[in-house]
Design a protein around this motif. Structure first.
Motif, PDB file in Angstrom:
ATOM      1  N   ARG A 145       0.988  -1.384   0.084  1.00 46.71           N
ATOM      2  CA  ARG A 145       0.090   0.088   0.121  1.00 46.71           C
ATOM      3  C   ARG A 145       0.810   1.348   0.104  1.00 46.71           C
ATOM      4  O   ARG A 145       0.453   2.228  -0.707  1.00 46.71           O
ATOM      5  CB  ARG A 145      -0.803  -0.078   1.012  1.00 46.71           C
ATOM      6  N   VAL A 146       2.004   1.191   0.756  1.00 42.36           N
ATOM      7  CA  VAL A 146       2.687   2.478   0.862  1.00 42.36           C
ATOM      8  C   VAL A 146       3.644   2.623  -0.502  1.00 42.36           C
ATOM      9  O   VAL A 146       3.487   3.791  -0.895  1.00 42.36           O
ATOM     10  CB  VAL A 146       3.839   2.157   2.080  1.00 42.36           C
ATOM     11  N   LEU A 147       3.994   1.570  -1.119  1.00 41.45           N
ATOM     12  CA  LEU A 147       4.698   1.641  -2.330  1.00 41.45           C
ATOM     13  C   LEU A 147       3.814   1.993  -3.660  1.00 41.45           C
ATOM     14  O   LEU A 147       4.246   3.032  -4.621  1.00 41.45           O
ATOM     15  CB  LEU A 147       5.424   0.276  -2.614  1.00 41.45           C
ATOM     16  N   LYS A 148       2.672   1.524  -3.346  1.00 37.72           N
ATOM     17  CA  LYS A 148       1.687   2.183  -4.566  1.00 37.72           C
ATOM     18  C   LYS A 148       1.098   3.525  -4.402  1.00 37.72           C
ATOM     19  O   LYS A 148       1.021   4.203  -5.435  1.00 37.72           O
ATOM     20  CB  LYS A 148       0.464   1.055  -4.338  1.00 37.72           C
ATOM     21  N   THR A 149       1.234   3.934  -3.087  1.00 34.81           N
ATOM     22  CA  THR A 149       0.863   5.291  -2.930  1.00 34.81           C
ATOM     23  C   THR A 149       2.208   6.016  -3.662  1.00 34.81           C
ATOM     24  O   THR A 149       1.802   7.354  -4.148  1.00 34.81           O
ATOM     25  CB  THR A 149       0.880   5.761  -1.521  1.00 34.81           C
ATOM     26  N   ASP A 150       3.273   5.796  -3.386  1.00 38.79           N
ATOM     27  CA  ASP A 150       4.326   6.590  -4.315  1.00 38.79           C
ATOM     28  C   ASP A 150       4.592   6.097  -5.555  1.00 38.79           C
ATOM     29  O   ASP A 150       5.642   6.301  -6.096  1.00 38.79           O
ATOM     30  CB  ASP A 150       5.502   6.201  -3.329  1.00 38.79           C
ATOM     31  N   ARG A 151       3.644   4.967  -6.141  1.00 37.07           N
ATOM     32  CA  ARG A 151       3.592   4.943  -7.718  1.00 37.07           C
ATOM     33  C   ARG A 151       4.751   3.698  -8.059  1.00 37.07           C
ATOM     34  O   ARG A 151       5.162   3.938  -9.004  1.00 37.07           O
ATOM     35  CB  ARG A 151       3.668   6.160  -8.682  1.00 37.07           C
ATOM     36  N   PHE A 152       4.959   2.903  -6.833  1.00 36.71           N
ATOM     37  CA  PHE A 152       5.762   1.955  -7.331  1.00 36.71           C
ATOM     38  C   PHE A 152       5.191   0.570  -7.099  1.00 36.71           C
ATOM     39  O   PHE A 152       4.764   0.189  -6.320  1.00 36.71           O
ATOM     40  CB  PHE A 152       7.135   1.662  -6.110  1.00 36.71           C
ATOM     41  N   THR A 153       4.637   0.257  -8.461  1.00 43.39           N
ATOM     42  CA  THR A 153       3.952  -1.082  -8.570  1.00 43.39           C
ATOM     43  C   THR A 153       4.621  -2.054  -8.897  1.00 43.39           C
ATOM     44  O   THR A 153       5.742  -1.885  -9.350  1.00 43.39           O
ATOM     45  CB  THR A 153       2.787  -0.727  -9.864  1.00 43.39           C
ATOM     46  N   GLU A 154       4.251  -3.298  -9.041  1.00 49.01           N
ATOM     47  CA  GLU A 154       4.768  -4.673  -9.496  1.00 49.01           C
ATOM     48  C   GLU A 154       6.030  -4.847  -8.502  1.00 49.01           C
ATOM     49  O   GLU A 154       7.063  -5.047  -9.218  1.00 49.01           O
ATOM     50  CB  GLU A 154       5.096  -4.563 -10.605  1.00 49.01           C
ATOM     51  N   THR A 155       6.215  -4.438  -7.197  1.00 48.21           N
ATOM     52  CA  THR A 155       7.293  -4.755  -6.490  1.00 48.21           C
ATOM     53  C   THR A 155       7.073  -6.300  -5.818  1.00 48.21           C
ATOM     54  O   THR A 155       6.023  -6.570  -5.609  1.00 48.21           O
ATOM     55  CB  THR A 155       7.466  -3.748  -5.165  1.00 48.21           C
ATOM     56  N   ASN A 156       8.174  -6.871  -5.708  1.00 47.11           N
ATOM     57  CA  ASN A 156       8.342  -8.244  -5.265  1.00 47.11           C
ATOM     58  C   ASN A 156       9.056  -7.910  -3.507  1.00 47.11           C
ATOM     59  O   ASN A 156      10.136  -7.390  -3.617  1.00 47.11           O
ATOM     60  CB  ASN A 156       9.120  -9.028  -5.948  1.00 47.11           C
ATOM     61  N   VAL A 157       8.440  -8.376  -2.607  1.00 47.21           N
ATOM     62  CA  VAL A 157       8.965  -8.096  -1.259  1.00 47.21           C
ATOM     63  C   VAL A 157       8.880  -9.342  -0.588  1.00 47.21           C
ATOM     64  O   VAL A 157       8.157 -10.272  -0.715  1.00 47.21           O
ATOM     65  CB  VAL A 157       7.996  -7.071  -0.591  1.00 47.21           C
ATOM     66  N   LYS A 158      10.046  -9.634   0.078  1.00 49.22           N
ATOM     67  CA  LYS A 158       9.921 -10.929   0.752  1.00 49.22           C
ATOM     68  C   LYS A 158      10.895 -10.654   1.975  1.00 49.22           C
ATOM     69  O   LYS A 158      12.147 -10.195   1.969  1.00 49.22           O
ATOM     70  CB  LYS A 158      10.792 -12.122  -0.028  1.00 49.22           C
ATOM     71  N   ILE A 159      10.234 -11.261   3.025  1.00 48.30           N
ATOM     72  CA  ILE A 159      10.978 -11.037   4.411  1.00 48.30           C
ATOM     73  C   ILE A 159      11.620 -12.422   4.996  1.00 48.30           C
ATOM     74  O   ILE A 159      10.773 -13.442   5.020  1.00 48.30           O
ATOM     75  CB  ILE A 159      10.343 -10.305   5.604  1.00 48.30           C
ATOM     76  N   PHE A 160      12.712 -12.467   5.090  1.00 44.86           N
ATOM     77  CA  PHE A 160      13.394 -13.891   5.766  1.00 44.86           C
ATOM     78  C   PHE A 160      13.467 -13.668   7.374  1.00 44.86           C
ATOM     79  O   PHE A 160      14.071 -12.719   7.798  1.00 44.86           O
ATOM     80  CB  PHE A 160      14.618 -14.175   5.186  1.00 44.86           C
TER      81      PHE A 160
END
Length: 195
Positions: A145-160
């Motif tokens: 939601r935060v990244l889409k607000t700044d117009r960064f779409t199609e991001t891949n996020v993974k936390i280990f």
């Protein structure tokens, strides 16, 4: 260079190693100083006029506003800790030329998400947390939601949560051939929503 200046000079910026531990010390010292100034003004007015009804009392009470804000900041930082030295040393051996940062604490209305380290390459973001109770799905929704607000779409996020898997992923990220146009923008966005 004084010891106090040396203590805060290198490690006071978001994303640097030991940022949270350094901010803890800074916020606590600042809070104590602000309250000490307010108290000294109150007592100076009381001693000189023999009454609590004076101008310095008003100044002391107004001085409690920034002191209270500083106390809230100190309490927030005291709840978290920096990435452990063992984990940070292992990560440093694998981070190479990746855009990365330490000690991110993402806050939302529902929960706080401590991420010890993040690495970004293009639209791929991976991170490591030492929190065994880390709620991945809620974090992914929040960051998306935060990244889409700044117009960064199609991001891949993974936390280990496993350090070995994370360092292996860092090695894979370095070999990844992607367009890194969004890397700095994503990092700036993540820093802006982090404590």
């Amino acid at each position: 260079m004084t010891q106090l200046t040396r203590m805060f000079s290198k490690e006071k910026y978001k994303g640097t190693r030991n940022y949270v531990n350094t901010q803890k010390r800074y916020e606590v010292l600042r809070t104590v100083l602000y309250f000490a100034i307010s108290l000294s003004l109150f007592f100076a007015g009381w001693i000189t006029t023999k009454s609590k009804m004076n101008l310095l009392t008003i100044v002391a009470v107004l001085g409690c506003l920034p002191a209270s804000k500083s106390a809230v900041d100190a309490i927030m930082f005291l709840r978290f800790r920096s990435c452990s030295t063992v984990a940070a040393d292992a990560i440093d051996a694998h981070v190479g030329t990746l855009t990365a940062g330490y000690d991110f604490i993402f806050t939302s209305y529902e929960k706080n998400y401590p991420v010890a380290h993040l690495a970004i390459k293009g639209n791929t973001i991976c991170g490591y947390t030492e929190d065994a109770k880390f709620e991945e799905n809620a974090f992914y929704k929040h960051i998306d939601r935060v990244l889409k607000t700044d117009r960064f779409t199609e991001t891949n996020v993974k936390i280990f949560t496993d350090l070995k898997k994370y360092t292996a992923r860092l090695d894979q990220l370095q070999a990844l051939d992607t367009d890194e146009a969004n890397t700095q923008g994503i990092l700036a966005t993540l820093k802006s929503v982090s404590l």
